[in-house]
Design an enzyme around this catalytic site. Sequence first.
Site: not given
Ligand SMILES: Cc1ncc(C[n+]2csc(CCOP(=O)(O)OP(=O)(O)O)c2C)c(N)n1
Length: 567
Positions: A49, A111-112, A161, A476
């Site tokens: 979803e 439920f749900q 529902k 990052m």
């Molecule tokens: C759902 C979610 N969880 C955690 C984060 C924190 N976060 C920001 S950038 C990042 C790293 C992303 O890594 P990747 O997808 O490998 O991309 P890259 O930075 O290597 O291009 C994280 C964990 C986020 N933005 N979104």
Amino acid sequence: MKLKGPQIFTKTLREEGVEIIFGFPGGAVLDIYDQIYKENFPHILVRHEQGAAHAADGYARSSGKVGVCLVTSGPGATNTVTGIATAYMDSVPMVIFTGQVTSPTIGTDAFQEADITGITRPCTKHNFLVRNIEDLAKTIKEAFYIARSGRPGPVLVDLPKDIMQSETEYKESNSLKLSFTEPKYLPDAKQLQQALELIKKAKRPLLLVGGGIILGRATNELKEFAEKTKIPVTATLMGLGAFPGTHPLWLGMPGMHGTYYANMAICNCDLMITIGTRFSDRVTGKTSTFASNAKIIHIDIDAASINKNVLADIPIISDAKSALQEMNQSLDQDHFAVNEEENKKWLDQIAEWKAYAPLTSYSEGDKIKPQKVIETLYKLTKGEAIIATEVGQNQMWSALYYHFDYPNTFLSSGGLGTMGYGFPAAIGAQVAFPDKTVVDIAGDGSIQMNIQELATAVNYKLPVKIVILNNGYLGMVRQWQELFYEKRYSHSDISQIPDFVKLAEAYGAVGLRATKPEEVEPTLKKGLNIPNTVVMDFHVEREEGVFPMVKPGTSLSETKLKKEELS
Ligand SMILES: Cc1ncc(C[n+]2csc(CCOP(=O)(O)OP(=O)(O)O)c2C)c(N)n1
């Protein structure tokens, strides 16, 4: 004519011009799904979803229409929350329909059951729980109206529902009187005049624009205004595509990972005309020193955005298009010209900053550089693709190195920063534009958050291209740990990743891999030409950083060009 809930549902959606629903079935919405089946109502079955919500969002951002999703009660509904919050932060028009348990069992831990209106109250523009079948058509119409009017946003409609199983006399929805009247968002004439006086006097004016230009379909008016006044333009992440990325007046994106020259222009301008942006902390850096030499004109449709983060000298509540149209008209009547001499000095100064720190100054070695992958993608698609991104370095490199010339072509979670957004959003955009090239630029971490949607893309023969910048890290996060945590890479090494080529093949997509710089262009060429869903896995330099960078909490004047300047 008496109709049951699901028949009213599809009829009203058709009246609202809905072309497609992104959804996933379950007990509470089976009556609706039965109607969808009988009518063959266009519907895309996602695999999660969250994917439905992001796909509806990508459809909306790329097409400018309202995105629609339909899910069941409880976990179906809660799974959409990240997608709803993502759309809310970026002002995306969406209507989310959730099934609900029967009215008498609401509040009994049935439920749900989940209190989805309670859960989403802080991240929807508005939400409804339909309590009577008589209210159904009107509620749906109101939901669409609210989603698309003023500052757009997501609206949720919860459908118990038993209500959907009952019937009522159906009236054509045109005959329904909504509880709202269309407000006007026209600028105040006196304030606009004051703004024009400031513009005439300015020596170093700058336009800072945001997503409001794209949402307000004001890109032509912006171009006209900038060209008439010769004022340089910078746009936030959400505003990329609002002004042509190849225009001589274009400065690129400002902020934490903005271009050096956009940040210097903000620090040195004496007038900032801000339209359709909310001064996010990622743009301003330390707010107390933001544009401290400038008077600020702030034009926004949402009164609550004005003076929230940065004080405006001239606040104007208006939609972007009306304000720009009126300013353009006044300029014509006034035979307005900027102070040519002063403006030339200003543009020369900007050209100097551009020459001092061009984006192309990254080094090239024997490993694939992520920046190069995006530049090559830009070259091969002639800048005409719709680009979705995930979140992290991949997102920032896309913003910097793919030069967005057109509105609605950059789909990225700016406000919430949602990893897992890009791929389902790209699916939504590909549904809206079957003949366009749609690419998700991903990190190896983010792509794994909604990778299951490969099944959706393959199922519907959607030729979405995924470009993975595979660095074996949550890149990052690693960059911040390198710069601010003395290289203690706590839980950011994800080199234990799947073989993305095999994974693509397992889903019925095509997988390609490039590990050397000379393979970048041929791999992209090949992948872009395959008319199927394609995953391209680029093994990039593992420890490449995104620069320029402004250290969190510091001023834009402290923009650093390489890591040695930061640590
Ligand atoms: C759902 C979610 N969880 C955690 C984060 C924190 N976060 C920001 S950038 C990042 C790293 C992303 O890594 P990747 O997808 O490998 O991309 P890259 O930075 O290597 O291009 C994280 C964990 C986020 N933005 N979104």
